[in-house]
Design a protein around this motif. Sequence first.
Motif, short mmCIF file in Angstrom:
data_model
loop_
_atom_site.label_atom_id
_atom_site.label_comp_id
_atom_site.label_asym_id
_atom_site.label_seq_id
_atom_site.Cartn_x
_atom_site.Cartn_y
_atom_site.Cartn_z
N LYS A 1 45.18 52.79 55.90
CA LYS A 1 46.28 52.22 55.11
C LYS A 1 46.49 50.76 55.49
CE LYS A 1 48.81 56.48 54.22
NZ LYS A 1 50.08 57.21 54.41
N ASN A 2 46.44 50.45 56.78
CA ASN A 2 46.63 49.08 57.25
C ASN A 2 45.53 48.17 56.71
OD1 ASN A 2 47.59 46.86 58.61
ND2 ASN A 2 46.72 47.46 60.57
N LEU A 3 44.28 48.63 56.75
CA LEU A 3 43.18 47.84 56.22
C LEU A 3 43.33 47.63 54.72
CD1 LEU A 3 40.17 49.33 58.19
CD2 LEU A 3 41.01 46.99 58.30
N GLY A 4 43.81 48.65 54.00
CA GLY A 4 44.04 48.51 52.57
C GLY A 4 45.07 47.44 52.26
N LYS A 5 46.13 47.40 53.04
CA LYS A 5 47.17 46.37 52.84
C LYS A 5 46.60 44.99 53.12
CE LYS A 5 51.10 49.33 53.91
NZ LYS A 5 52.19 49.61 54.85
N GLN A 6 45.79 44.87 54.17
CA GLN A 6 45.18 43.59 54.49
C GLN A 6 44.27 43.13 53.36
OE1 GLN A 6 43.22 43.74 58.30
NE2 GLN A 6 45.05 44.47 59.35
N MET A 7 43.50 44.05 52.82
CA MET A 7 42.58 43.69 51.74
C MET A 7 43.32 43.30 50.47
SD MET A 7 39.55 46.45 52.41
CE MET A 7 38.46 45.83 51.15
N GLU A 8 44.44 43.95 50.19
CA GLU A 8 45.24 43.60 49.01
C GLU A 8 45.78 42.18 49.12
OE1 GLU A 8 48.34 46.48 48.69
OE2 GLU A 8 47.03 48.02 47.87
N ASN A 9 46.06 41.73 50.34
CA ASN A 9 46.66 40.42 50.55
C ASN A 9 45.64 39.32 50.88
OD1 ASN A 9 49.34 41.30 50.15
ND2 ASN A 9 49.35 42.18 52.20
N MET A 10 44.35 39.65 50.79
CA MET A 10 43.33 38.64 51.06
C MET A 10 43.38 37.56 49.99
SD MET A 10 39.97 40.73 52.35
CE MET A 10 38.99 39.26 52.28
N ARG A 11 43.22 36.33 50.42
CA ARG A 11 43.23 35.22 49.47
C ARG A 11 41.83 35.00 48.91
NH1 ARG A 11 46.78 32.10 53.64
NH2 ARG A 11 48.83 32.65 52.88
N SER A 12 41.78 34.56 47.66
CA SER A 12 40.50 34.26 47.02
C SER A 12 40.00 32.91 47.52
CB SER A 12 40.66 34.23 45.50
OG SER A 12 41.47 33.14 45.13
N ASN A 13 38.75 32.59 47.21
CA ASN A 13 38.21 31.29 47.62
C ASN A 13 39.01 30.15 47.01
OD1 ASN A 13 36.21 32.42 49.16
ND2 ASN A 13 34.62 32.22 47.60
N GLU A 14 39.43 30.30 45.76
CA GLU A 14 40.22 29.25 45.10
C GLU A 14 41.55 29.04 45.82
OE1 GLU A 14 38.79 31.83 43.34
OE2 GLU A 14 37.13 30.63 42.55
N GLU A 15 42.19 30.13 46.24
CA GLU A 15 43.46 30.02 46.96
C GLU A 15 43.25 29.33 48.30
OE1 GLU A 15 46.17 33.78 45.61
OE2 GLU A 15 44.41 34.22 46.84
N LEU A 16 42.19 29.69 49.01
CA LEU A 16 41.92 29.05 50.29
C LEU A 16 41.70 27.56 50.13
CD1 LEU A 16 39.55 31.68 51.94
CD2 LEU A 16 41.89 31.14 52.63
N ILE A 17 40.95 27.18 49.11
CA ILE A 17 40.69 25.76 48.86
C ILE A 17 41.99 25.04 48.55
CG2 ILE A 17 39.56 24.15 47.28
CD1 ILE A 17 37.24 26.24 47.13
N SER A 18 42.87 25.66 47.76
CA SER A 18 44.15 25.02 47.42
C SER A 18 45.04 24.83 48.64
CB SER A 18 44.88 25.82 46.33
OG SER A 18 45.39 27.03 46.86
N TYR A 19 44.85 25.67 49.67
CA TYR A 19 45.61 25.53 50.92
C TYR A 19 44.92 24.57 51.90
CZ TYR A 19 48.54 29.52 49.64
OH TYR A 19 49.42 30.36 49.01
N GLY A 20 43.79 23.99 51.48
CA GLY A 20 43.08 23.06 52.34
C GLY A 20 42.19 23.74 53.37
N LYS A 21 41.89 25.00 53.14
CA LYS A 21 41.02 25.74 54.06
C LYS A 21 39.68 25.96 53.38
CE LYS A 21 44.82 28.04 56.35
NZ LYS A 21 45.35 29.29 56.86
N SER A 22 38.65 26.20 54.19
CA SER A 22 37.33 26.45 53.60
C SER A 22 37.03 27.94 53.60
CB SER A 22 36.26 25.69 54.37
OG SER A 22 36.26 26.09 55.72
N PRO A 23 36.51 28.44 52.49
CA PRO A 23 36.17 29.86 52.42
C PRO A 23 34.90 30.14 53.22
CG PRO A 23 35.58 28.75 50.39
CD PRO A 23 36.28 27.75 51.25
N ASP A 24 34.55 31.41 53.31
CA ASP A 24 33.33 31.82 53.99
C ASP A 24 32.16 31.11 53.32
OD1 ASP A 24 31.31 33.15 55.31
OD2 ASP A 24 31.56 35.02 54.21
#
Length: 61
Positions: A24-47
């Motif tokens: 259940k905890n892993l499912g919640k984490q996966m639901e809240n994962m940011r997409s590459n576009e979101e990471l870029i908009s926050y100034g972070k680099s995706p995988d």
Amino acid sequence: MKEYVKPDQVPENSSMARNLAEMKNLGKQMENMRSNEELISYGKSPDPVQHEEELKNKEGL
């Protein structure tokens, strides 16, 4: 031929989750994962490997 492994010799990290609470905890984490576009908009680099594969797929390579 596969060797027999006793249950007490199996490493703990051999599965993603050991019980329902962890699942259940892993499912919640996966639901809240940011997409590459979101990471870029926050100034972070995706995988980088995943990001490169997505770009190749979009470009049809």
